[in-house]
Design a protein around this motif. Structure first.
Motif, PDB file in Angstrom:
ATOM      1  N   MET A   1       4.112  -2.468  56.627  1.00  0.00           N
ATOM      2  CA  MET A   1       4.804  -3.362  55.716  1.00  0.00           C
ATOM      3  C   MET A   1       4.434  -4.794  56.093  1.00  0.00           C
ATOM      4  O   MET A   1       4.293  -5.114  57.262  1.00  0.00           O
ATOM      5  CB  MET A   1       6.304  -3.158  55.811  1.00  0.00           C
ATOM      6  CG  MET A   1       6.793  -1.739  55.513  1.00  0.00           C
ATOM      7  SD  MET A   1       6.634  -1.274  53.805  1.00  0.00           S
ATOM      8  CE  MET A   1       8.114  -1.939  53.112  1.00  0.00           C
ATOM      9  N   HIS A   2       4.278  -5.612  55.071  1.00  0.00           N
ATOM     10  CA  HIS A   2       3.937  -7.016  55.287  1.00  0.00           C
ATOM     11  C   HIS A   2       4.420  -7.855  54.113  1.00  0.00           C
ATOM     12  O   HIS A   2       4.778  -7.321  53.069  1.00  0.00           O
ATOM     13  CB  HIS A   2       2.421  -7.186  55.459  1.00  0.00           C
ATOM     14  CG  HIS A   2       1.661  -6.969  54.190  1.00  0.00           C
ATOM     15  ND1 HIS A   2       1.353  -5.721  53.691  1.00  0.00           N
ATOM     16  CD2 HIS A   2       1.170  -7.853  53.287  1.00  0.00           C
ATOM     17  CE1 HIS A   2       0.692  -5.848  52.554  1.00  0.00           C
ATOM     18  NE2 HIS A   2       0.567  -7.131  52.275  1.00  0.00           N
ATOM     19  N   SER A  42       4.100  -2.582  51.021  1.00  0.00           N
ATOM     20  CA  SER A  42       2.927  -1.853  51.494  1.00  0.00           C
ATOM     21  C   SER A  42       2.363  -1.084  50.303  1.00  0.00           C
ATOM     22  O   SER A  42       2.982  -1.030  49.237  1.00  0.00           O
ATOM     23  CB  SER A  42       3.329  -0.889  52.615  1.00  0.00           C
ATOM     24  OG  SER A  42       2.195  -0.254  53.143  1.00  0.00           O
TER      25      SER A  42
END
Length: 68
Positions: A1-2, A42
């Motif tokens: 996740m970012h 993501s």
């Protein structure tokens, strides 16, 4: 996740993808558009063929997200 300090406009060209959020999933098919505004996310490809997307990313100030 970012997350990134951008506003992203993404179009699914071929194949299928899954856009993952912390609490939800969005399934994209060819022709679908998605606008992402600095959210934690993501990507996943559940299909048998490559997922091809095109995107335009525009820098934006989002508190708490480092500029990269």
């Amino acid at each position: 996740m970012h997350a990134s300090a951008t506003v992203d406009c993404v179009m699914q060209l071929s194949g299928e993808s899954v856009f993952l959020l912390e609490d939800n999933e969005i399934h994209l098919k060819p022709g679908d558009w998605l606008v992402i505004n600095g959210v934690v996310h993501s990507w996943r490809n559940d299909g048998d063929e490559p997922a091809v997307l095109i995107a335009v990313m525009v820098g934006a100030d989002h508190l708490g997200i480092p500029k990269r």
